[in-house]
Design a protein around this motif. Structure first.
Motif, PDB file in Angstrom:
ATOM      1  N   CYS A  77      -6.982   2.832  -5.701  1.00 38.84           N
ATOM      2  CA  CYS A  77      -6.064   2.581  -4.581  1.00 38.84           C
ATOM      3  C   CYS A  77      -6.602   1.451  -3.719  1.00 38.84           C
ATOM      4  O   CYS A  77      -7.084   1.688  -2.602  1.00 38.84           O
ATOM      5  CB  CYS A  77      -5.905   3.840  -3.728  1.00 38.84           C
ATOM      6  N   PRO A  78      -6.535   0.214  -4.209  1.00 42.07           N
ATOM      7  CA  PRO A  78      -7.050  -0.890  -3.399  1.00 42.07           C
ATOM      8  C   PRO A  78      -6.172  -1.108  -2.173  1.00 42.07           C
ATOM      9  O   PRO A  78      -5.028  -0.682  -2.123  1.00 42.07           O
ATOM     10  CB  PRO A  78      -6.989  -2.090  -4.352  1.00 42.07           C
ATOM     11  N   TRP A  79      -6.722  -1.793  -1.189  1.00 40.51           N
ATOM     12  CA  TRP A  79      -6.009  -2.039   0.069  1.00 40.51           C
ATOM     13  C   TRP A  79      -4.948  -3.109  -0.069  1.00 40.51           C
ATOM     14  O   TRP A  79      -4.148  -3.320   0.815  1.00 40.51           O
ATOM     15  CB  TRP A  79      -7.008  -2.448   1.158  1.00 40.51           C
ATOM     16  N   THR A  80      -4.932  -3.806  -1.194  1.00 45.16           N
ATOM     17  CA  THR A  80      -3.974  -4.885  -1.374  1.00 45.16           C
ATOM     18  C   THR A  80      -2.887  -4.458  -2.363  1.00 45.16           C
ATOM     19  O   THR A  80      -3.017  -3.446  -3.037  1.00 45.16           O
ATOM     20  CB  THR A  80      -4.665  -6.147  -1.924  1.00 45.16           C
ATOM     21  N   GLU A  81      -1.848  -5.253  -2.448  1.00 45.89           N
ATOM     22  CA  GLU A  81      -0.756  -4.979  -3.385  1.00 45.89           C
ATOM     23  C   GLU A  81      -1.093  -5.437  -4.799  1.00 45.89           C
ATOM     24  O   GLU A  81      -0.392  -5.117  -5.742  1.00 45.89           O
ATOM     25  CB  GLU A  81       0.523  -5.681  -2.905  1.00 45.89           C
ATOM     26  N   GLU A  82      -2.152  -6.208  -4.947  1.00 45.58           N
ATOM     27  CA  GLU A  82      -2.531  -6.750  -6.241  1.00 45.58           C
ATOM     28  C   GLU A  82      -3.067  -5.655  -7.159  1.00 45.58           C
ATOM     29  O   GLU A  82      -3.523  -4.617  -6.705  1.00 45.58           O
ATOM     30  CB  GLU A  82      -3.609  -7.824  -6.061  1.00 45.58           C
ATOM     31  N   GLN A  83      -3.033  -5.952  -8.453  1.00 45.46           N
ATOM     32  CA  GLN A  83      -3.607  -5.053  -9.453  1.00 45.46           C
ATOM     33  C   GLN A  83      -5.112  -4.947  -9.201  1.00 45.46           C
ATOM     34  O   GLN A  83      -5.778  -5.947  -8.995  1.00 45.46           O
ATOM     35  CB  GLN A  83      -3.341  -5.619 -10.858  1.00 45.46           C
ATOM     36  N   PRO A  84      -5.684  -3.725  -9.184  1.00 51.06           N
ATOM     37  CA  PRO A  84      -7.124  -3.607  -8.945  1.00 51.06           C
ATOM     38  C   PRO A  84      -7.918  -4.331 -10.042  1.00 51.06           C
ATOM     39  O   PRO A  84      -7.522  -4.334 -11.197  1.00 51.06           O
ATOM     40  CB  PRO A  84      -7.388  -2.109  -8.983  1.00 51.06           C
ATOM     41  N   ASP A  85      -9.007  -4.946  -9.651  1.00 47.11           N
ATOM     42  CA  ASP A  85      -9.877  -5.623 -10.603  1.00 47.11           C
ATOM     43  C   ASP A  85     -11.314  -5.310 -10.238  1.00 47.11           C
ATOM     44  O   ASP A  85     -11.758  -5.692  -9.159  1.00 47.11           O
ATOM     45  CB  ASP A  85      -9.638  -7.130 -10.576  1.00 47.11           C
TER      46      ASP A  85
END
Length: 158
Positions: A77-85
């Motif tokens: 659940c990263p803080w950004t909307e981007e796909q986690p990497d």
């Protein structure tokens, strides 16, 4: 069972209890046998409702699984909307202080296993993980006995 935990402290009504305070109270309430006076017990929607007095509960600090949960939550659940990497593909708790993360990186579909220590410096590890999993010199040499990954990286002492 449901608990009603006031978020404002009785000593200072302007001060809110923080998430760590609430988690510490929930840890106490879910561990062992608890005895509550009948004036603190009610029912709501067919469930027992306990009105918790935070002043009567001595919060318990984080347990050994809390750091593992922090790692998993951060990777999924990263803080950004981007796909986690890197993307988390799976995990295995090997002992209370050793966890194997199965991740892949960007467009590379090879799964990398990274052994980490949940009691270590989590913020630094999670921030550096994308670059650490591509460093060839960190790869554990020899055959690995894990059919779920293409290679293993030991980050337990990082």
């Amino acid at each position: 069972m449901a608990w009603e935990i006031p978020l404002r402290t009785i000593d200072d009504p302007e001060e809110l209890a923080g998430p760590d305070d609430v988690l510490g109270i929930v840890r106490v309430l879910t561990t062992g046998t608890q005895i509550f006076s009948s004036s603190r017990v009610d029912t709501v929607m067919g469930m027992a409702l306990i009105h918790v007095d935070p002043a009567q509960v001595d919060p318990v600090g984080p347990g050994e699984c809390d750091n593992a949960f922090t790692i998993l939550r951060t990777l999924t659940c990263p803080w950004t909307e981007e796909q986690p990497d890197p993307r988390l593909r799976g995990f295995l708790l090997q002992s209370p202080d050793r966890m194997r993360l199965y991740v892949d990186h960007e467009e590379d579909t090879n799964v990398v296993a990274a052994d980490v220590r949940p009691s270590g410096a989590l913020t630094a590890l999670l921030a550096a993980l994308p670059s650490l999993i591509v460093e060839v010199e960190r790869t554990v040499p020899g055959d690995i006995d894990d059919p779920h990954c293409s290679h293993l990286i030991d980050l337990t002492d990082w």
